[in-house]
Write a protein that holds these residues in place. Structure first.
Motif, PDB file in Angstrom:
ATOM      1  N   ASP A 164       0.832  -1.202   0.000  1.00  0.00           N
ATOM      2  CA  ASP A 164       0.000   0.000   0.000  1.00  0.00           C
ATOM      3  C   ASP A 164       0.869   1.255   0.000  1.00  0.00           C
ATOM      4  N   ASP A 165       1.993   1.204   0.725  1.00  0.00           N
ATOM      5  CA  ASP A 165       2.876   2.367   0.775  1.00  0.00           C
ATOM      6  C   ASP A 165       3.442   2.691  -0.604  1.00  0.00           C
ATOM      7  N   LEU A 166       3.892   1.664  -1.322  1.00  0.00           N
ATOM      8  CA  LEU A 166       4.437   1.889  -2.657  1.00  0.00           C
ATOM      9  C   LEU A 166       3.362   2.423  -3.589  1.00  0.00           C
ATOM     10  N   ALA A 167       2.171   1.874  -3.519  1.00  0.00           N
ATOM     11  CA  ALA A 167       1.077   2.344  -4.372  1.00  0.00           C
ATOM     12  C   ALA A 167       0.745   3.803  -4.075  1.00  0.00           C
ATOM     13  N   GLU A 168       0.741   4.175  -2.802  1.00  0.00           N
ATOM     14  CA  GLU A 168       0.441   5.559  -2.434  1.00  0.00           C
ATOM     15  C   GLU A 168       1.504   6.510  -2.974  1.00  0.00           C
ATOM     16  N   ILE A 169       2.760   6.093  -2.882  1.00  0.00           N
ATOM     17  CA  ILE A 169       3.856   6.935  -3.370  1.00  0.00           C
ATOM     18  C   ILE A 169       3.776   7.096  -4.885  1.00  0.00           C
ATOM     19  N   LEU A 170       3.530   6.015  -5.604  1.00  0.00           N
ATOM     20  CA  LEU A 170       3.420   6.095  -7.055  1.00  0.00           C
ATOM     21  C   LEU A 170       2.257   6.997  -7.463  1.00  0.00           C
ATOM     22  N   GLN A 171       1.165   6.930  -6.753  1.00  0.00           N
ATOM     23  CA  GLN A 171       0.021   7.779  -7.066  1.00  0.00           C
ATOM     24  C   GLN A 171       0.344   9.248  -6.814  1.00  0.00           C
ATOM     25  N   MET A 172       1.087   9.524  -5.744  1.00  0.00           N
ATOM     26  CA  MET A 172       1.475  10.903  -5.477  1.00  0.00           C
ATOM     27  C   MET A 172       2.340  11.464  -6.600  1.00  0.00           C
ATOM     28  N   VAL A 173       3.286  10.669  -7.083  1.00  0.00           N
ATOM     29  CA  VAL A 173       4.123  11.124  -8.186  1.00  0.00           C
ATOM     30  C   VAL A 173       3.266  11.350  -9.432  1.00  0.00           C
ATOM     31  N   ALA A 174       2.352  10.449  -9.691  1.00  0.00           N
ATOM     32  CA  ALA A 174       1.467  10.598 -10.850  1.00  0.00           C
ATOM     33  C   ALA A 174       0.631  11.866 -10.749  1.00  0.00           C
ATOM     34  N   ASP A 175       0.256  12.245  -9.543  1.00  0.00           N
ATOM     35  CA  ASP A 175      -0.568  13.438  -9.332  1.00  0.00           C
ATOM     36  C   ASP A 175       0.225  14.735  -9.446  1.00  0.00           C
ATOM     37  N   HIS A 176       1.552  14.638  -9.581  1.00  0.00           N
ATOM     38  CA  HIS A 176       2.409  15.808  -9.726  1.00  0.00           C
ATOM     39  C   HIS A 176       3.182  15.684 -11.046  1.00  0.00           C
ATOM     40  N   PRO A 177       2.592  16.092 -12.159  1.00  0.00           N
ATOM     41  CA  PRO A 177       3.222  15.868 -13.471  1.00  0.00           C
ATOM     42  C   PRO A 177       4.535  16.615 -13.668  1.00  0.00           C
ATOM     43  N   ASP A 178       4.839  17.601 -12.802  1.00  0.00           N
ATOM     44  CA  ASP A 178       6.130  18.285 -12.907  1.00  0.00           C
ATOM     45  C   ASP A 178       7.248  17.491 -12.255  1.00  0.00           C
ATOM     46  N   VAL A 179       6.911  16.391 -11.583  1.00  0.00           N
ATOM     47  CA  VAL A 179       7.882  15.566 -10.856  1.00  0.00           C
ATOM     48  C   VAL A 179       8.166  14.304 -11.655  1.00  0.00           C
ATOM     49  N   TYR A 180       9.448  13.901 -11.709  1.00  0.00           N
ATOM     50  CA  TYR A 180       9.769  12.645 -12.364  1.00  0.00           C
ATOM     51  C   TYR A 180      10.185  11.589 -11.350  1.00  0.00           C
ATOM     52  N   LEU A 181       9.923  10.348 -11.695  1.00  0.00           N
ATOM     53  CA  LEU A 181      10.292   9.216 -10.850  1.00  0.00           C
ATOM     54  C   LEU A 181      11.686   8.767 -11.229  1.00  0.00           C
ATOM     55  N   ASN A 182      12.546   8.614 -10.230  1.00  0.00           N
ATOM     56  CA  ASN A 182      13.925   8.188 -10.436  1.00  0.00           C
ATOM     57  C   ASN A 182      14.062   6.777  -9.846  1.00  0.00           C
ATOM     58  N   THR A 183      14.578   5.850 -10.632  1.00  0.00           N
ATOM     59  CA  THR A 183      14.627   4.458 -10.164  1.00  0.00           C
ATOM     60  C   THR A 183      15.580   4.268  -8.987  1.00  0.00           C
ATOM     61  N   GLY A 184      16.561   5.168  -8.811  1.00  0.00           N
ATOM     62  CA  GLY A 184      17.560   4.941  -7.783  1.00  0.00           C
ATOM     63  C   GLY A 184      18.421   3.736  -8.103  1.00  0.00           C
ATOM     64  N   HIS A 185      19.138   3.249  -7.080  1.00  0.00           N
ATOM     65  CA  HIS A 185      20.136   2.194  -7.276  1.00  0.00           C
ATOM     66  C   HIS A 185      19.514   0.814  -7.109  1.00  0.00           C
ATOM     67  N   VAL A 186      18.548   0.477  -7.917  1.00  0.00           N
ATOM     68  CA  VAL A 186      17.888  -0.822  -7.811  1.00  0.00           C
ATOM     69  C   VAL A 186      18.465  -1.780  -8.849  1.00  0.00           C
ATOM     70  N   SER A 187      18.004  -3.021  -8.820  1.00  0.00           N
ATOM     71  CA  SER A 187      18.483  -4.036  -9.754  1.00  0.00           C
ATOM     72  C   SER A 187      17.793  -3.910 -11.103  1.00  0.00           C
ATOM     73  N   GLY A 188      18.327  -4.619 -12.100  1.00  0.00           N
ATOM     74  CA  GLY A 188      17.723  -4.616 -13.423  1.00  0.00           C
ATOM     75  C   GLY A 188      16.276  -5.080 -13.435  1.00  0.00           C
ATOM     76  N   PRO A 189      15.964  -6.248 -12.838  1.00  0.00           N
ATOM     77  CA  PRO A 189      14.561  -6.684 -12.807  1.00  0.00           C
ATOM     78  C   PRO A 189      13.652  -5.690 -12.083  1.00  0.00           C
ATOM     79  N   GLU A 190      14.170  -5.048 -11.043  1.00  0.00           N
ATOM     80  CA  GLU A 190      13.366  -4.041 -10.342  1.00  0.00           C
ATOM     81  C   GLU A 190      13.106  -2.838 -11.248  1.00  0.00           C
ATOM     82  N   VAL A 191      14.097  -2.454 -12.060  1.00  0.00           N
ATOM     83  CA  VAL A 191      13.887  -1.359 -13.001  1.00  0.00           C
ATOM     84  C   VAL A 191      12.714  -1.675 -13.919  1.00  0.00           C
ATOM     85  N   MET A 192      12.712  -2.871 -14.487  1.00  0.00           N
ATOM     86  CA  MET A 192      11.662  -3.219 -15.442  1.00  0.00           C
ATOM     87  C   MET A 192      10.290  -3.231 -14.775  1.00  0.00           C
ATOM     88  N   ARG A 193      10.234  -3.642 -13.502  1.00  0.00           N
ATOM     89  CA  ARG A 193       8.949  -3.601 -12.797  1.00  0.00           C
ATOM     90  C   ARG A 193       8.539  -2.150 -12.523  1.00  0.00           C
TER      91      ARG A 193
END
Length: 335
Positions: A164-193
């Protein structure tokens, strides 16, 4: 401005000319740990960038909300615009919707939300110390690291339901179109997800951070580009001092020592070939500079531009990667 440059007719002036209007989209200017001193404070970075004719700086603050830093700089350094973002590191509780919401409303608001740097599960599980001449991951050398640090690290499920926390965060980013999502230092499979989730939540802008991009094949990078996502490249990928230093943890024993031993790493030639094959139009380039052992961020940008010219990227291609694509990410008009 010089518009062409050939192998046997290189211009001393062109790198500095291409700095005019450029944006360094990845600068660490502090505050930082006393054990990992920076090269310049945020004001000094902005002043040097302004004097070089650069258009903007994007601050990364591993330990705070960089949009607050940018707000202070913008009030006192006219002639250049600075921006900040927020990294969901474990010092702030990792996937913490309240911290993200706070960041989004900090002064002028942040320009990116990142899944974190050295304390993502992928990164934290690999950073290492040296024991008897061999690299040993912190998680294997220090049982308390697993309990106190790795247990808090961000890990994106590669499939199935999300929290639920991840979903809430993704929705907040979606609600702010001037903000971009940065994958950070995650793994390749995590990037694709993350890319799949970004499409599901209708997030308009995503940047695949340079350590995460290194986990993707060329075909995966091309696929991400075709889907409309930006790929990051940084000067530190191929030009960086390998010396012991602390990045994230206060404890000296948690200083990543993987740079102390010989290891295979891509050359500048390989990095340039990757950019060429995927396409410069999909890349955002910055320095990731800021530590004392490196040059200033502005000097780093000049070095990066010069190297791109040496590998025969055109001024228009360089302008796309260092000015126009970063401008699109942070919501500025292209030059």
């Amino acid at each position: 401005m010089t518009t062409t440059e050939t192998f046997y007719n290189r211009s001393m002036e062109l790198p500095s000319e291409l700095l005019v209007g450029a944006i360094d989209s990845h600068v660490h200017a502090g505050p930082v740990l006393r054990s990992n001193p920076g090269h310049q404070d945020p004001f000094e970075v902005a002043i040097e960038a302004r004097e070089a004719g650069m258009r903007a700086i994007v601050y990364y603050d591993v330990f705070g909300w960089a949009s607050g830093t940018a707000w202070m700089v913008n009030r006192h350094v006219p002639g250049i615009k600075t921006f900040g973002g927020y990294l969901m590191n474990s010092a702030h509780g990792g996937l913490n919707p309240r911290s993200v919401r706070t960041a989004l409303y900090m002064e002028e608001g942040c320009r990116f939300i990142s899944f974190g740097s050295h304390c993502t599960y992928f990164s934290a599980s690999r950073e290492s110390t040296i024991i008897d001449g061999e690299l040993v991951p912190f998680k294997d050398a220090y049982p308390e690291f697993v309990k106190e640090e790795l247990s808090r690290a961000i890990r994106i499920p590669e499939e199935g339901p999300i929290s639920d926390d991840l979903a809430e965060i993704l929705q907040m980013v979606a609600d702010h179109p001037d903000v971009y999502l940065n994958t950070g230092h995650v793994s390749g499979p995590e990037v694709m997800r993350i890319l799949d989730l970004a499409e599901e939540f209708k997030i308009g802008k995503v940047l695949i951070a340079h350590p995460a991009r290194q986990q993707l094949s060329i075909e995966q990078q091309k696929d991400a580009a075709r889907r409309g996502f930006f790929l990051e490249g940084c000067l530190v990928d191929w030009l960086y001092p390998h010396a012991p230093r602390t990045h994230y943890y206060v404890e000296k024993k948690y200083m990543d020592r993987s740079g102390d031993l010989p290891r295979m790493r891509k050359s500048a030639t390989q990095w340039m070939a990757d950019i060429r094959e995927v396409g410069p139009e999909y890349f955002v380039l910055g320095t990731d500079y800021g530590i004392r052992a490196a040059s200033t961020a502005v000097q780093g940008m000049r070095t990066m531009i010069t190297t791109l010219l040496d590998y025969e990227f055109t001024p228009d291609e360089i302008r796309a990667m260092t000015a126009n694509n970063p401008a699109r990410l942070i919501g500025l008009d292209p030059l």
